[in-house]
Design a protein around this motif. Structure first.
Motif, PDB file in Angstrom:
ATOM      1  N   PHE A 104       0.872  -1.306   0.039  1.00  0.00           N
ATOM      2  CA  PHE A 104       0.152   0.034   0.027  1.00  0.00           C
ATOM      3  C   PHE A 104       0.825   1.363  -0.078  1.00  0.00           C
ATOM      4  N   GLU A 105       1.944   1.316   0.752  1.00  0.00           N
ATOM      5  CA  GLU A 105       2.800   2.503   0.836  1.00  0.00           C
ATOM      6  C   GLU A 105       3.417   2.707  -0.539  1.00  0.00           C
ATOM      7  N   LYS A 106       3.947   1.579  -1.263  1.00  0.00           N
ATOM      8  CA  LYS A 106       4.456   1.647  -2.422  1.00  0.00           C
ATOM      9  C   LYS A 106       3.553   2.179  -3.426  1.00  0.00           C
ATOM     10  N   ALA A 107       2.164   1.904  -3.434  1.00  0.00           N
ATOM     11  CA  ALA A 107       1.290   2.308  -4.337  1.00  0.00           C
ATOM     12  C   ALA A 107       0.999   3.868  -4.117  1.00  0.00           C
ATOM     13  N   ILE A 108       1.150   4.279  -2.930  1.00  0.00           N
ATOM     14  CA  ILE A 108       0.946   5.695  -2.507  1.00  0.00           C
ATOM     15  C   ILE A 108       2.122   6.161  -2.991  1.00  0.00           C
ATOM     16  N   LYS A 109       3.247   5.825  -2.879  1.00  0.00           N
ATOM     17  CA  LYS A 109       4.304   6.661  -3.643  1.00  0.00           C
ATOM     18  C   LYS A 109       4.368   6.582  -5.033  1.00  0.00           C
ATOM     19  N   ASN A 110       3.964   5.452  -5.802  1.00  0.00           N
ATOM     20  CA  ASN A 110       3.731   5.474  -7.170  1.00  0.00           C
ATOM     21  C   ASN A 110       2.597   6.163  -7.655  1.00  0.00           C
ATOM     22  N   GLY A 111       1.724   7.009  -6.879  1.00  0.00           N
ATOM     23  CA  GLY A 111       0.564   7.550  -7.306  1.00  0.00           C
ATOM     24  C   GLY A 111       1.282   8.685  -8.266  1.00  0.00           C
ATOM     25  N   PHE A 112       0.422   9.037  -9.343  1.00  0.00           N
ATOM     26  CA  PHE A 112       0.957  10.233 -10.401  1.00  0.00           C
ATOM     27  C   PHE A 112       1.147  11.462  -9.496  1.00  0.00           C
ATOM     28  N   TYR A 113       0.017  11.886  -8.819  1.00  0.00           N
ATOM     29  CA  TYR A 113       0.167  13.176  -8.195  1.00  0.00           C
ATOM     30  C   TYR A 113       1.234  13.077  -7.089  1.00  0.00           C
ATOM     31  N   MET A 114       1.363  11.867  -6.366  1.00  0.00           N
ATOM     32  CA  MET A 114       2.157  12.058  -5.193  1.00  0.00           C
ATOM     33  C   MET A 114       3.852  12.160  -5.734  1.00  0.00           C
ATOM     34  N   LYS A 115       3.767  11.507  -6.944  1.00  0.00           N
ATOM     35  CA  LYS A 115       5.153  11.459  -7.604  1.00  0.00           C
ATOM     36  C   LYS A 115       5.673  12.686  -7.988  1.00  0.00           C
ATOM     37  N   TYR A 116       4.577  13.489  -8.701  1.00  0.00           N
ATOM     38  CA  TYR A 116       5.048  14.639  -9.505  1.00  0.00           C
ATOM     39  C   TYR A 116       4.538  15.872  -8.876  1.00  0.00           C
ATOM     40  N   GLY A 117       3.571  15.712  -8.015  1.00  0.00           N
ATOM     41  CA  GLY A 117       2.986  17.147  -7.308  1.00  0.00           C
ATOM     42  C   GLY A 117       4.307  17.419  -6.143  1.00  0.00           C
ATOM     43  N   TYR A 118       3.818  18.790  -5.612  1.00  0.00           N
ATOM     44  CA  TYR A 118       4.796  19.150  -4.749  1.00  0.00           C
ATOM     45  C   TYR A 118       4.355  18.930  -3.203  1.00  0.00           C
ATOM     46  N   ILE A 119       5.101  17.990  -2.533  1.00  0.00           N
ATOM     47  CA  ILE A 119       4.392  17.959  -1.159  1.00  0.00           C
ATOM     48  C   ILE A 119       5.536  18.507  -0.270  1.00  0.00           C
ATOM     49  N   PRO A 120       4.821  19.636   0.438  1.00  0.00           N
ATOM     50  CA  PRO A 120       5.549  20.291   1.448  1.00  0.00           C
ATOM     51  C   PRO A 120       6.468  19.627   2.443  1.00  0.00           C
ATOM     52  N   SER A 121       5.927  18.477   2.921  1.00  0.00           N
ATOM     53  CA  SER A 121       6.504  17.806   4.183  1.00  0.00           C
ATOM     54  C   SER A 121       7.600  16.844   3.592  1.00  0.00           C
ATOM     55  N   ARG A 122       7.677  16.710   2.111  1.00  0.00           N
ATOM     56  CA  ARG A 122       8.549  15.855   1.358  1.00  0.00           C
ATOM     57  C   ARG A 122       9.572  16.726   0.831  1.00  0.00           C
ATOM     58  N   GLY A 123       9.246  17.756   0.283  1.00  0.00           N
ATOM     59  CA  GLY A 123      10.200  18.904  -0.469  1.00  0.00           C
ATOM     60  C   GLY A 123      10.565  18.223  -1.807  1.00  0.00           C
ATOM     61  N   GLY A 124      11.566  18.822  -2.566  1.00  0.00           N
ATOM     62  CA  GLY A 124      12.267  18.424  -3.741  1.00  0.00           C
ATOM     63  C   GLY A 124      12.075  19.533  -4.781  1.00  0.00           C
ATOM     64  N   VAL A 125      13.323  19.581  -5.355  1.00  0.00           N
ATOM     65  CA  VAL A 125      13.497  20.544  -6.480  1.00  0.00           C
ATOM     66  C   VAL A 125      12.698  20.284  -7.707  1.00  0.00           C
ATOM     67  N   PHE A 126      12.648  19.119  -8.008  1.00  0.00           N
ATOM     68  CA  PHE A 126      12.045  18.597  -9.572  1.00  0.00           C
ATOM     69  C   PHE A 126      10.620  18.775  -9.495  1.00  0.00           C
ATOM     70  N   THR A 127      10.062  18.425  -7.975  1.00  0.00           N
ATOM     71  CA  THR A 127       8.487  18.618  -8.041  1.00  0.00           C
ATOM     72  C   THR A 127       7.985  19.799  -8.025  1.00  0.00           C
ATOM     73  N   ILE A 128       9.049  20.975  -7.476  1.00  0.00           N
ATOM     74  CA  ILE A 128       8.522  22.335  -7.471  1.00  0.00           C
ATOM     75  C   ILE A 128       8.092  22.676  -8.908  1.00  0.00           C
ATOM     76  N   PHE A 129       8.801  22.462 -10.049  1.00  0.00           N
ATOM     77  CA  PHE A 129       8.622  22.679 -11.273  1.00  0.00           C
ATOM     78  C   PHE A 129       7.468  21.720 -11.842  1.00  0.00           C
ATOM     79  N   SER A 130       7.547  20.494 -11.628  1.00  0.00           N
ATOM     80  CA  SER A 130       6.543  19.470 -12.331  1.00  0.00           C
ATOM     81  C   SER A 130       5.199  19.791 -12.064  1.00  0.00           C
ATOM     82  N   SER A 131       4.978  20.358 -10.718  1.00  0.00           N
ATOM     83  CA  SER A 131       3.963  20.442 -10.126  1.00  0.00           C
ATOM     84  C   SER A 131       3.003  21.696 -10.882  1.00  0.00           C
ATOM     85  N   ILE A 132       3.845  22.689 -11.556  1.00  0.00           N
ATOM     86  CA  ILE A 132       3.353  23.890 -12.221  1.00  0.00           C
ATOM     87  C   ILE A 132       2.597  23.569 -13.231  1.00  0.00           C
ATOM     88  N   PHE A 133       2.888  22.283 -14.025  1.00  0.00           N
ATOM     89  CA  PHE A 133       2.348  21.958 -15.442  1.00  0.00           C
ATOM     90  C   PHE A 133       1.438  21.033 -15.331  1.00  0.00           C
TER      91      PHE A 133
END
Length: 253
Positions: free
Chosen positions: A147-176
């Motif tokens: 279940f945890e792996k399925a959450i991490k592989n969710g499209f929005y979870m992978k490419y959206g920006y999650i404040p608690s996780r951070g990440g430079v790539f998702t800052i830009f990918s989330s904009i589109f």
């Protein structure tokens, strides 16, 4: 209720073809089409894994779900699991196992190899129950990991920006990325109304840089406001709001 949307304004004419704005719109549309194809599949996978984990946890309320996984459950599901623990107890007993027809057979085969009835040493029923519980806990842990792996592989979870996780790539990918057709249409409409003129006035180098910076600043501002949030942030609203603000300042009269 009547919604009035602007389709144009008196400053719509530009001296140059706004191909940067058109390109941004095309990229957003193409990514939305891809999102519409991929995101539902990852969502179904996550729902299926959750159902498997929840059903097994309900049938074995004495087992422990990892706290970080349990926190992702809906509040009602968390309450239900807590209630089942209270009424059925936090520890399995011999009576609980006797209530299940297949249990005695499962207990009798513990300690065998490849289906053979060979045992190293006789075990008491309590020891066999404890061993069976360990197997059940191991199976629940496997379901939780899936279940945890399925959450991490969710499209929005992978490419959206999650404040608690951070990440430079998702800052830009989330904009589109966009979560629905109306979300996309309204954002692209207001980008078209304001972006064409700003591109014409500021040029095709400064304008896209400003657009991206506006989106980055808006994304980081959201992260500062909700630093512990685990919900993915998506959408070009921040970048477009910055473009609209530039339009208001630059073409206010």
């Amino acid at each position: 209720m009547i919604i009035v949307l602007p389709l144009s304004h008196e400053r719509m004419e530009a001296q140059r073809l706004p191909y940067i704005t058109i390109g941004i719109i095309v990229i957003n549309v193409l990514l939305y089409i891809m999102t519409a194809m991929v995101a539902p599949r990852t969502q179904r996978e996550m729902e299926q894994r959750w159902e498997e984990l929840f059903e097994y946890a309900m049938a074995h309320p004495y087992l422990e779900i990892p706290a970080e996984i349990l926190e992702t459950f809906p509040p009602e599901a968390q309450k239900t699991i807590k209630y089942m623990k209270e009424i059925r107890g936090a520890e399995p007993t011999e009576d609980k196992y006797r209530q299940r027809p297949a249990t005695d057979e499962a207990l009798d085969t513990l300690g065998t190899e490849e289906g053979e009835a060979k045992k190293e040493a006789p075990k008491s029923r309590e020891e066999r129950i404890k061993e069976l519980r360990q197997q059940e806990q191991a199976h629940l842990d496997e379901l939780a990991q899936a279940f945890e792996k399925a959450i991490k592989n969710g499209f929005y979870m992978k490419y959206g920006y999650i404040p608690s996780r951070g990440g430079v790539f998702t800052i830009f990918s989330s904009i589109f990325l966009h979560g629905g057709i109306l979300h996309l249409v309204f954002n692209m409409l207001f980008l078209w109304l304001s972006g064409c003129n700003i591109e014409d006035l500021w040029g095709r180098v400064i304008y896209p840089i400003f657009y991206l910076l506006g989106g980055v600043v808006a994304t980081l501002a959201h992260g500062l406001m909700f630093p512990t949030s685990s919900a993915p942030l998506i959408g070009a609203s921040g970048a477009i709001a910055a473009t609209m603000g530039a339009f208001l300042v630059r073409l206010y009269d």
